[in-house]
Design a protein around this motif. Structure first.
Motif, PDB file in Angstrom:
ATOM      1  N   HIS A  83      81.968 -60.584 -29.511  1.00  0.00           N
ATOM      2  CA  HIS A  83      83.324 -61.121 -29.454  1.00  0.00           C
ATOM      3  C   HIS A  83      84.260 -59.978 -29.080  1.00  0.00           C
ATOM      4  O   HIS A  83      84.276 -58.941 -29.732  1.00  0.00           O
ATOM      5  N   SER A 101      84.183 -64.851 -26.545  1.00  0.00           N
ATOM      6  CA  SER A 101      82.869 -64.708 -27.175  1.00  0.00           C
ATOM      7  C   SER A 101      81.797 -64.940 -26.133  1.00  0.00           C
ATOM      8  O   SER A 101      81.966 -65.774 -25.236  1.00  0.00           O
ATOM      9  N   LYS A 160      82.025 -57.879 -33.203  1.00  0.00           N
ATOM     10  CA  LYS A 160      83.197 -57.420 -32.465  1.00  0.00           C
ATOM     11  C   LYS A 160      82.853 -56.161 -31.681  1.00  0.00           C
ATOM     12  O   LYS A 160      82.201 -55.260 -32.191  1.00  0.00           O
TER      13      LYS A 160
END
Length: 162
Positions: free
Chosen positions: A109, A114, A161
């Motif tokens: 992400h 994403s 992330k």
């Protein structure tokens, strides 16, 4: 071939979702006309909504009719030998890869985007679509059963992330 996982979705389902989106857009348009307090900003907004809303509604309707008539099938299949995806809307997301050539699957992400990427032994990165309601937990379990050496995300619903 023994299928470990199979997911299929017809385009008529997508067509029905587009029709639902048309209804939601119309309700939002009518709510804006009804509930916004009179002001110059409201008049500017309604001016643009009067132009944009019918155009979007017609585009959604044409696409819904097209998908209803075409009615092809999205298919995702994992067997003991191959992982195959056929997406009738996108050649980019269609592929067939032997499961013994899959090294890992990464879910990342970044900002508002994403992605699910699959790496092969040829060092190719193939994107796996998220546009359908397939069960990633079952998909990853089937891939792990077909090839236990594949590095899979710890949680099918969490993205790392970057």
């Amino acid at each position: 071939m023994n299928e470990l996982y199979r997911y299929e979705s017809r385009q008529r389902r997508t067509s029905m979702i587009l029709l639902l989106n048309m209804i939601v857009l119309l309700v939002m348009y009518l709510a804006a006309r009804t509930f916004l307090a009179p002001s110059e900003e409201r008049e500017q907004l309604l001016y643009w909504l009067n132009i944009v809303t019918p155009v979007v509604e017609v585009c959604l309707l044409v696409l819904a009719i097209y998908l209803w008539i075409r009615n092809q099938t999205f298919r995702m299949v994992v067997t003991e030998e191959v992982f195959e995806v056929f997406d009738p809307l996108s050649r980019t997301f269609s592929f067939s890869v032997p499961v013994n050539e899959i090294i890992e699957i990464k879910q990342t992400h970044k900002r508002d985007f994403s992605s699910i990427m699959m790496q092969t032994t040829a060092d190719d990165w193939i994107q796996i679509t998220q546009n359908y309601h397939y069960n990633r937990t079952k998909l990853y379990a089937a891939l792990a059963k077909a090839n236990p050496d594949i590095s899979l995300p710890k949680n099918a619903w969490r993205f790392k992330k970057v």
